[in-house]
Enzyme design. Structure first.
Site, short mmCIF file in Angstrom:
data_model
loop_
_atom_site.label_atom_id
_atom_site.label_comp_id
_atom_site.label_asym_id
_atom_site.label_seq_id
_atom_site.Cartn_x
_atom_site.Cartn_y
_atom_site.Cartn_z
N GLU A 469 25.94 49.28 23.10
CA GLU A 469 26.04 48.09 22.20
C GLU A 469 27.21 48.10 21.22
O GLU A 469 27.08 48.27 19.92
CB GLU A 469 24.71 48.35 21.39
CG GLU A 469 23.53 48.24 22.32
CD GLU A 469 22.01 48.27 21.58
OE1 GLU A 469 22.04 48.68 20.36
OE2 GLU A 469 20.99 47.79 22.14
N GLU A 574 18.35 48.04 28.20
CA GLU A 574 17.17 48.11 27.36
C GLU A 574 16.22 46.74 27.46
O GLU A 574 16.98 45.78 27.38
CB GLU A 574 17.64 48.61 26.06
CG GLU A 574 18.41 49.83 26.17
CD GLU A 574 19.05 49.98 24.81
OE1 GLU A 574 18.27 49.56 23.60
OE2 GLU A 574 19.84 50.90 24.48
#
Length: 816
Positions: A469, A574
């Site tokens: 991320e 995710e």
């Protein structure tokens, strides 16, 4: 060129000890085409052959192999045999390889061929006769080329064959029967011994060790006849001497032998390729789960770590401040003791067994840079979590699971969020220390890539997520793309190109959207795109759970299909069942929630109370069904996925899980997660889901690694400008003159006596040609705190001679 073959006649009467196959099953499957794969059984084969996974021969899982065979199917079972002119699906499903080789290959050295002389099918006798290869001095059809010199694998397994199976000898049928009876009695006695071991000796306090912890010794008095494999209902002995019952209704089996510690014959489920087989990305689906909160401590995943310090003048909000609080907590043992206790107990071997038993085949494991080292005043516990990542590799191997190594926390922070190590600012490719921190991050990527590319690791760790991320909007897409290419080059330099040589390199899309990455790095060998589609952090709604039944299908399905075609392998690294940001510390310690209108820094209005969402004990049957419907829709839309997360730890304040929609484990226990992830296929009724295969170069085949020079030129490294800092040449940077901190390997107590076994743990460095030093500070230059945020660079930057970082250069594509 034709070859004459000797057809085995009944009068030959030469037999080997029989291979322990289920012969009745084999007769049913050998001459009849197995059914084509259905939705519940994705093909592991090429499009030309049907999938025999559901009709594969069942080998005995315990006690049925001769001593030394080493795994549920012996390592030395060669690839299947077939006629020169007519390739067929696997004639010997016992083979551990899914390859198709001609009759002139020494890979045809299947022990099964020894026993096939007595078949009643003449055609089969003809096709198998004369193709068995065992003697290293035997030649190919008069070509006078010793077979033993043709391949390393042949000689590697020859010793195992000779040690396991007796030499050929003439036997009468009566002798065969007598020896069969004796063998059956021996197996019965072995079963009694094992039963006594587990029911009598173990209850008296005995223990055994499979220790992967360096220096651990095997307790004296441990019986040698310990089961090394088993399926559903078998007993598993762990390294601390405890037992548990393995539950896997999907045909998976575990395998662990300390004398053969790198054996990769375990299988998570019948439909998932064994670790020593090829996972066909784009065809085989990834059913994965994250191990969040374990080796990187997040407040909402492991609240019990943070709760003891909430009354501190400055409560911990991330692992940086948690480490400081634990270090000061000498009454409870300090940082090392407290945090290592968490590593030992939060995720254990039983979790890996349960993950396989839940129908999952992958785990994504967040790992921080302090698994390697820390510098200066960084308060993290250095190196200890690496020992537990090594355990994770061992446990994944034991239960047939594959690993996605997720580089979750980079020096300086790649996104400024608490799970990056320190809550605050972005300091990778951003700000005055942005260049130095990215150099250091690439160094750690290089070290990890070298370790996981080693032969005994690469069949378990198959994906390397190089940065979790990163804040693409802050860093800028161009610099992120430059960085990704440089990291990819490091990975390929460690492992080489081609299927099986090291991991897939996974790039997070940086919150820029999947479409922004279409056609990025064409020709890149085994590159994957990672996305994290969460509903929880978007606009909050008072809508009830039943209204979300089709949301994942419409929101994600088409985008994933398009990315699989335009980029290549695309997976959701995710996602969760949460449709609101309710849950204890989901947004961070004491930061509130958008749903209740008290999120720090937000002015959004209150939607409602989080209590109904958090109170999972009061979920109705209807609510659980709605959650399961949402989960299945998500799974089907995303196709290849890793749920966040396997486990949410109990809160010590509330005494229970306080973020229930984020726990796969709790969902299974309470009935809102599907017990078989394959049941999700078709949930979205998608008329055109991506069904593969991926292009050959995308999976390590023809053309892999051939990135056009024009592409590499457009992403030259290093970058010229750093976001919010200016010219890279005017910023602090490091020089490659330090000593590389290579990663340690596990040690085992076994003898490694199995002939041909891979027993060396390696030295942590796969590519000996890579001799560059580590990135370290230049003595004559000045540096800011790596976590500084906004500041002016030092002036003057360096004393003495002017110090510039290199000008951007074209990064060459790895050679094929």
């Amino acid at each position: 060129m034709s070859h004459q073959q000797h057809v085995v006649q009944p009068s030959d009467d030469i037999e080997y000890d029989p291979l322990p196959l289920n012969q009745e099953h084999h007769q049913d499957t050998l001459y009849n085409q197995p059914p084509s794969p259905g939705p519940a059984s994705p093909s592991h084969f090429s499009a030309n052959f049907p999938n025999p996974s559901d009709d594969r021969i069942s080998l005995p899982l315990a006690g049925g192999l001769p001593p030394g065979a080493g795994q549920p199917q012996p390592r030395f079972l060669g690839a299947a045999l077939y006629d020169d002119s007519t390739p067929r699906p696997r004639d010997s499903y016992a083979s551990s390889q899914r390859t198709y080789v001609g009759a002139t290959s020494d890979a045809n050295s299947s022990v099964y061929a020894l026993n096939y002389g007595g078949t009643t099918t003449p055609d089969a006798r003809h096709s198998f006769a004369g193709t068995y290869r065992d003697d290293p001095q035997e030649t190919y059809y008069g070509e006078q080329v010793p077979i033993g010199s043709l391949s390393q694998s042949h000689g590697k397994y020859l010793g195992d064959k000779r040690a396991t199976y007796a030499a050929p000898r003439a036997k009468s049928k009566r002798k065969v029967i007598i020896w069969a009876v004796i063998g059956s009695l021996a197996l019965l006695v072995a079963g009694v011994v094992l039963a006594l071991y587990f029911t009598v000796w173990k209850k008296k306090g005995g223990s055994a060790s499979d220790s992967s912890t360096p220096g651990a010794a095997k307790p004296s008095g441990t019986p040698q006849a310990v089961a090394v494999t088993g399926g559903d209902g078998s007993k598993v002995l762990t390294e601390d001497g405890t037992q548990f019952t393995y539950s896997n209704p999907f045909g998976g089996y575990w395998y662990w032998d300390e004398n053969d510690p790198f054996n990769s014959g375990a299988q998570a489920q019948s439909w998932t390729p064994r670790l020593n087989e090829t996972f066909q990305y784009g065809t085989d689906r990834i059913y994965g789960v994250n191990l969040g909160g374990w080796l990187v401590c997040e407040p909402f995943s492991a609240p019990a770590l943070f709760e003891p310090y909430l009354s501190n003048p400055t409560p911990p909000v991330d692992e940086w401040t948690l480490s400081q609080a634990m270090a000061a907590d000498t009454a409870n043992g300090g940082l090392q003791t407290i945090l290592e206790t968490h590593y030992k107990t939060f995720i254990t071997e039983q979790d890996f067994a349960a993950i396989a038993g839940a129908g999952l085949n992958f785990v994504r494991i967040p790992l921080p840079y302090w698994a390697i080292e820390v510098r200066d005043n960084e308060p993290f516990l250095a190196g200890t979590c690496w020992k537990y990542f090594l355990k994770a590799i061992q446990w994944a191997r034991k239960y047939g699971l594959r690993i996605n190594l997720d580089f979750h926390a980079l020096p300086g922070s790649q996104n400024g969020w608490n799970h990056s190590g320190k809550l605050g600012t972005v300091n990778v490719l951003n700000g005055p220390m942005g260049m130095a921190n990215v150099q250091r991050s690439l160094e750690y990527i290089r070290i990890l890539a070298e370790f996981i590319s080693q032969p005994h690791i690469r069949d378990v760790v198959e994906i390397f997520g190089i940065t979790n991320e990163p804040q693409g909007p802050v860093i800028g897409q161009e610099n992120l793309q430059r960085y990704y290419l440089e990291a990819y080059t490091y990975v390929r330099a460690a492992s080489g190109t081609g299927q099986g040589n090291g991991p897939y390199t996974s790039f997070h899309e940086g919150f820029l959207g999947l479409t922004k990455w279409a056609n990025y790095l064409p020709g890149a060998d085994r590159a994957a795109l990672d996305t994290h589609p969460y509903l929880a952090f978007g606009t909050q709604s008072a809508a009830t759970m039943d209204t979300y039944a089709n949301t994942p299908c419409t929101a994600w399905g088409a985008e994933i299909n398009a990315s699989m075609a335009a980029f290549g392998l695309t997976a959701a690294g995710e996602w969760s069942n949460a449709v609101t940001d309710c849950g204890l510390w989901v947004n961070g310690v004491n930061l509130g929630t958008r749903y209740e209108g008290n999120y720090t820094g937000s002015t959004t209005a209150r939607i409602g109370s989080c209590q109904p969402w958090n109170d999972w004990q009061s979920y109705s049957t209807a609510m659980k069904g709605q959650l399961e419907t949402f989960a299945k829709a998500s799974m089907d839309a995303l196709q290849n996925w890793f749920f966040w997360t396997w486990k949410i730890g109990n809160s010590t304040v509330y005494g229970t899980v306080m973020a229930p929609e984020w726990s796969y484990q709790l969902g299974l226990q309470e009935g809102w997660m599907p017990t078989d992830p394959r049941s999700a296929m078709g949930a979205c009724k998608n008329a055109n889901p991506f069904s593969g295969p991926l292009s050959a170069w995308q999976t390590g085949g023809s053309g892999a690694g051939q990135i056009p020079a024009s592409v590499t030129a457009s992403y030259a490294w290093p970058p010229t400008l750093i976001s919010n800092a200016g010219a890279a040449t005017l910023l602090p940077s490091y020089t490659p003159t330090g000593t590389v901190p290579t990663l340690s390997a596990p040690t085992f107590t076994g003898t490694g006596s199995a002939s041909g076994s891979l027993t060396s743990p390696g030295n942590g460095w796969q590519n000996p040609s890579d001799t560059a030093g580590a990135m370290v500070a230049i003595a004559s230059c000045s540096y800011l705190d790596p976590w500084i945020g906004s500041a002016n660079p030092p002036s003057p930057l360096c004393s003495g001679a002017k110090r510039d970082i290199p000008e951007p250069v074209i990064t060459p594509a790895p050679s094929a």
